[in-house]
Design an enzyme around this catalytic site. Structure first.
Site, PDB file in Angstrom:
ATOM      1  N   GLU A 764      42.194  33.129  42.075  1.00 53.45           N
ATOM      2  CA  GLU A 764      41.788  31.904  41.316  1.00 53.45           C
ATOM      3  C   GLU A 764      40.475  31.772  41.649  1.00 53.45           C
ATOM      4  O   GLU A 764      40.091  31.319  42.959  1.00 53.45           O
ATOM      5  CB  GLU A 764      42.811  30.847  41.536  1.00 53.45           C
ATOM      6  N   CYS A 798      38.790  22.740  41.453  1.00 54.12           N
ATOM      7  CA  CYS A 798      38.271  23.651  40.481  1.00 54.12           C
ATOM      8  C   CYS A 798      38.261  23.349  38.976  1.00 54.12           C
ATOM      9  O   CYS A 798      37.670  23.697  38.291  1.00 54.12           O
ATOM     10  CB  CYS A 798      39.126  24.980  40.755  1.00 54.12           C
TER      11      CYS A 798
END
Ligand SMILES: Cc1cc2nc3c(=O)[nH]c(=O)nc-3n(C[C@H](O)[C@H](O)[C@H](O)COP(=O)(O)OP(=O)(O)OC[C@H]3O[C@@H](n4cnc5c(N)ncnc54)[C@H](O)[C@@H]3O)c2cc1C
Length: 1012
Positions: A764, A798
């Site tokens: 990720e 994020c």
């Protein structure tokens, strides 16, 4: 004197019947089908879909400033064919067909005029002078008033100032003439001989834009500063001020505000200050008792307006979404019962408490009248209140029987007026509404006036009759209950705040210790240690963390390999059990684990709690997922052949965790690997290694065999590549920057000597997430949503918003409000819950963000740059909150991930262009759209190509299962964490096919496909 409501029941019903008789044949104007509002209400009550569309349309109407946008929305909400538009909507437009030039314009005009007319029905005026005129008329008709300035929560301090000015303005207007008014019923200085003529209601949250439940003192201070001058002015006029009650999250703050204002030395002698309590809240009996006790202790007369409560739907939805106990009654009659019960307590204390009965329900009003009469309450201690524009027959009936009737009169702009209108429309069209049942449906009198206790009993019995089916279902289900997210912390509960404070003190006592590595269950100390510090005060060392070198890395992988060979064959249910145990441990320790995050990485209280809650969710969810996937599956059903499909863990998994979700993401990756039968070598981020050590402890306590989880903090530059490249490492689960993620993929792709397996990389990586603000967006929500998405946890998620793309027609209004809001938020140590934004995670992050803030200011025009961060001796790692505008898609600040509080504002001419800009980076992680256009929302669903898209909410705050999380393109490889495909990445599927036929004989399986 003790009175039983039951004993009065006959009289209550009798009184109610007389009341109904006195207003026979009359109906409130909102139900009068001779007029547009009545027709719409009627249609809405018969057609749920129309009701939703209509109320949503009313909500968006004030934003539809051009004829083009009005036409488009009419079409989107009600269909593009004339036949689809209910006749009622066309009322006033003449017999026109729909569509095409002039005809459409006439229709648009009529619809707008009708809706605005409907809103005005509930509002006494849009300007102070109109309000005063309206009041004058009401008084002529024999009604007292309480004036309220429309306005909901404000998003910045300038708006709160303006709100305060609005009140002072209307008071000035009233001051000019109220002395000329005769007192109601008998003249004189006072209404009815005892009540101040001027009466004002305030909604406290609008007076302080930074109010939040977790910061009770700060919120009370902020509200007090602006409400107190209004109170002083009201006092000068010999008036009355009532503090309204809003959503539950403000309840404690509002009660505290009332007490402070009431007991302030300057105001103690002035009795005309009121507060509101809502009977739908289960906690109100206790709150009212406590308030009365306080009044007696302080020897201060008080005044209570009792209502049922205006936020029933939202309180219920919010509680359900957060996994909290529903704070309101769910059976309407229980609210009615509570009203009568609490009214009785207040009336029993009439010597110290004045009572304002605010209800349109004739049963409720009659019960209060009977109670007052039985308790010999003097007239001066009780009055009745109803809302302006509603229930005209009720107010008239009340005027006849009780004389003392006050109308609650909102005044102000139509924009906040529409929100108020939607609330009133919802209230009146609800199935449970007394007014609807009485005046729109003509329910039987006996039923309407029935003792609510009886109604509630009947309702409870009816619900019980339905219950057995669900009980049977529960009996059939497995012993493990279905997955449910761990409830978000509710900081409106004082104990939750106290626990957090205590935990912060407790974890601090442990600071400065050394955390060893954990390899094969052994604690290993190394001479090389790294100090982890508090970013708000770098001199404060959280802990010293031993650092692994190459030797320890090899040892850890060897131990993990050995442990894997045994662990992979442990039954899936057994492996899941360890995860469930770990979840129990985290639930027990949640305050301490959260407090550590506040201090080690600078998360705000609620965000830290949410991180631990997410870790718990991963454990619970993946445990259940493994139970689902763990049983071998038969493939095909040909007789004589048994084919079984099942999974096996891949091997040693390197889990490389980030610091921004220091527990949740690491725990999620590790738990997934473990439950699939892998072993783990876990390298936490150097910035959150003490939290990482906590994960090792948790798994140990949960009974995970030694070697299955190895804790291996170390410097990436020393041991990172060695871990990734080692031939015995089968899976690498990584969350972090794109640069490191790509580097890992490159390293993992090269086969090392002795390696027998292709490495699987789950990564990720970054994002450059955008939020689109459409020209019809609800700005109250959009501004707060962008603010939280961009600056919550300092923009270091994020999923954080780093680009906001705003449509031209709304650009100026949005950016002005956003900039003002960003200029007001408090910045300081996250330990203090009053602060909205804290320090970034460390010195290096600070330097990086400063560099990007500089770049942003060069590429764009500065809207906000907050350099007013805490200074002083502590030297925290603060970075300026920065918002710049004039950014175009090719600029670096529109393309590169910053990971800090820097926001680029971009302008778009059309929704299509906004989508195009949003998708113009190499990332595809999260995105959001604020829009009230059904067509645009639909388009965004299709074309805003990101992993997680949020409509009319911010871009952060994903929850396990509900918002399974992860992106694509340069935002990551692999399927979504917390989603149904995630575990599959950690396992190899196997299939065994057995011929079960021996010499022509095959055993029969239940699902065999035999010839019929
Ligand atoms: C003068 C005045 C001032 C007001 N000030 C405030 C205020 O400060 N704060 C505030 O919140 N409201 C305030 N209200 C609004 C008030 O809460 C609503 O108007 C009121 O709830 C409607 O109640 P009723 O007795 O007129 O009608 P009813 O039809 O008897 O009651 C409707 C109410 O029942 C409750 N209810 C509905 N469904 C359910 C259910 N399934 N289970 C349990 N309960 C249910 C809800 O509270 C709903 O509003 C005020 C009202 C007036 C008249």
């Amino acid at each position: 004197m003790s009175i039983e409501i039951k004993a009065l029941d006959e009289k209550v019903v009798q009184r109610g019947k007389q009341f109904f008789q006195s207003i026979a044949g009359e109906a409130p104007s909102i139900f009068n089908k001779g007029w547009w509002t009545g027709k719409v209400m009627d249609w809405a009550m018969r057609n749920e879909d129309f009701k939703v569309q209509m109320f949503r349309f009313v909500d968006v109407l004030p934003y539809l400033n051009t004829s083009e946008s009005l036409s488009r929305h009419i079409e989107e909400y009600f269909g593009d064919k004339d036949a689809n538009i209910p006749d009622v909507l066309k009322w006033g437009a003449g017999k026109t067909g729909f569509g095409g030039g002039l005809v459409a314009m006439v229709l648009n005009k009529a619809i707008r005029a009708n809706i605005e007319g409907m809103a005005r029905q509930f509002i006494i005026g849009e300007k102070a002078s109109e309000a005063v005129k309206g009041i004058r008329q009401l008084r002529k008709d024999g009604f007292a008033f309480v004036i309220d300035l429309l306005g909901e929560a404000t998003v910045n301090e300038k708006e709160s100032d303006a709100y305060q000015r609005g009140y002072l303005e209307v008071l000035d207007a009233i001051q000019g003439e109220f002395r000329k008014w005769d007192g109601l019923d008998g003249g004189g200085e006072l209404d009815w001989g005892h009540a101040p003529k001027v009466n004002v209601a305030v909604k406290p949250s609008a007076f302080y834009s930074q109010a939040k439940a977790v910061d009770v003192d700060g919120s009370v201070d902020g509200m007090y500063r602006r409400i107190e001058p209004i109170y002083r002015k009201v006092k000068e006029m010999g008036g009355f001020l009532c503090i309204d009650m809003e959503q539950l999250k403000y309840k404690e703050i509002t009660i505290e505000l009332y007490k402070r204002l009431r007991s302030a030395p300057e105001h103690r002698d002035y009795p005309h200050l009121g507060i509101v309590f809502q009977c739908y809240l289960k906690s109100t009996d206790a709150d009212v008792a406590e308030m009365l006790a306080w009044a007696r202790r302080e020897a201060l007369p008080i005044s209570i307006r009792l209502v049922k409560g205006a936020y029933w739907d939202s309180e219920t939805v919010i509680a359900k979404q957060n996994g909290w106990d529903v704070p309101v009654y769910t059976i309407k009659a229980e609210t009615d019962m509570a009203y009568e019960r609490i009214a009785k307590v207040i009336l029993e204390n009439h010597d110290i408490c004045h009572f304002a009965c605010a209800s349109h329900n004739i049963r409720t009003i009659s019960a209060v009248q009977e109670l007052a009469s039985a308790l010999c309450v003097p007239e001066s201690r009780l009055e009745f209140q109803v809302l302006y524009g509603m229930a005209e027959p009720v107010r008239k009936g009340l005027r006849n029987v009780a004389r003392r009737v006050r109308l609650y009169c909102p005044y102000g702009d139509l924009i906040p007026g529409m929100a108020y209108l939607v609330r009133r429309l919802l209230e009146n069209t609800a199935n449970e509404s007394f007014l609807r049942q009485s005046f729109a449906e003509g329910a039987e009198l006996e039923r309407l006036l029935e003792n609510p206790e009886k109604t509630a009993q009947r309702e409870i019995a009816a619900r019980k009759d339905v219950a057995p089916a669900s009980t049977q279902m529960a009996g059939r289900a497995s012993a493990i209950p279905p997955f449910a997210n761990f409830p978000n912390v509710d900081f409106t509960i004082p104990a939750a705040r106290a626990a957090m404070r205590q935990a912060l003190a407790d974890v601090r006592r442990d600071f400065g210790r050394t955390c060893p590595l954990v390899i094969g269950g052994r604690e290993v100390k190394t001479p090389d240690t790294l100090a982890s510090y508090n970013p708000a005060n770098p001199a404060e060392i959280i802990g010293h963390v031993c650092q692994a070198g190459l030797k320890e890395t090899r040892e850890a992988i060897a131990c993990a390999r050995k442990a894997y060979l045994a662990w992979r064959d442990v039954e899936p249910a057994q492996r899941a059990k360890v995860l469930f145990k770990a979840a129990d441990i985290m639930r027990r320790d949640i305050d301490a684990l959260s407090a550590l995050q506040v201090l080690e990485v600078g998360k705000q209280w609620d965000q830290a709690h949410a991180d631990v809650a997410e870790a718990i969710d991963f454990l619970e969810y993946y445990g259940r997922e493994m139970l689902r996937l763990g049983a071998p599956r038969r493939m095909g059903n040909a007789p004589g052949e048994m084919n079984q499909y099942f999974y096996q863990g891949k091997g040693v998994t390197a889990v490389i965790g980030p610091w921004n979700f220091p527990l949740a993401i690491s725990c999620g990756m590790a738990a997934a690997a473990i439950v699939c039968g892998n072993s783990v070598v876990y390298k936490p981020s150097g910035l959150s290694s003490v939290i990482g050590f906590g994960l090792a402890r948790t798994f140990k306590e949960a009974g995970l065999p030694d070697g299955v989880f190895n804790f291996l903090p170390g410097k990436g530059s020393v041991m990172g590549d060695a871990l990734v490249e080692h031939p015995d490492v089968s899976v690498i689960a990584f969350t972090g920057s794109m640069e490191v993620g790509l580097h890992i993929q490159e390293k993992a792709a090269r086969v090392q000597p002795g390696q027998i397996q292709c490495k699987k990389v789950i990564a990720e990586m970054g994002g450059k997430n955008a939020i689109i603000i459409d020209d019809d967006a609800d700005l109250d929500e959009a501004v707060l949503g962008v603010l939280y998405s961009a600056f919550g946890f300092q923009g270091q998620k994020c999923s954080a918003c780093s680009r906001v793309i705003v449509l031209d027609p709304i650009y100026d209004r949005f950016t002005r409000r956003l900039a003002e809001a960003a200029s007001c938020i408090k910045i300081g140590p996250s330990e203090d819950p009053a602060n909205y934004m804290g320090p970034v995670v460390d010195r290096a992050a600070q330097a990086n963000v400063l560099k990007y803030a500089e770049l942003a200011c060069q590429e764009g025009k500065v809207l906000v740059k907050r350099t007013d961060v805490p200074q002083g001796g502590q030297g925290g790692c603060y970075a300026p909150l920065t918002i710049v505008e004039g950014i175009t898609r090719d600029m670096r600040i529109a393309q590169e991930e910053v990971f800090g509080p820097v926001l680029a504002v971009m302008r778009a001419k059309s929704f299509d262009e906004a989508l195009d800009i949003a998708c113009s980076t190499r990332f595809a992680l999260t995105g959001a759209v604020y829009s009230r256009s059904p067509r645009h929302l639909e388009k965004a669903r299709r074309e805003f190509r990101v992993g997680n898209l949020y409509l009319n909410k911010g871009s952060t705050g994903a929850m396990v299962e509900r918002h399974a999380f992860g992106g694509f393109n340069m935002s990551g490889v692999g399927s979504k964490s917390g989603g149904p495909d995630y575990l599959l990445q950690f396992m190899d599927p196997r299939l065994v096919s057995e011929n079960t036929m021996r010499r022509g004989f095959a055993p029969v399986e239940a699902d065999d496909d035999w010839v019929a």
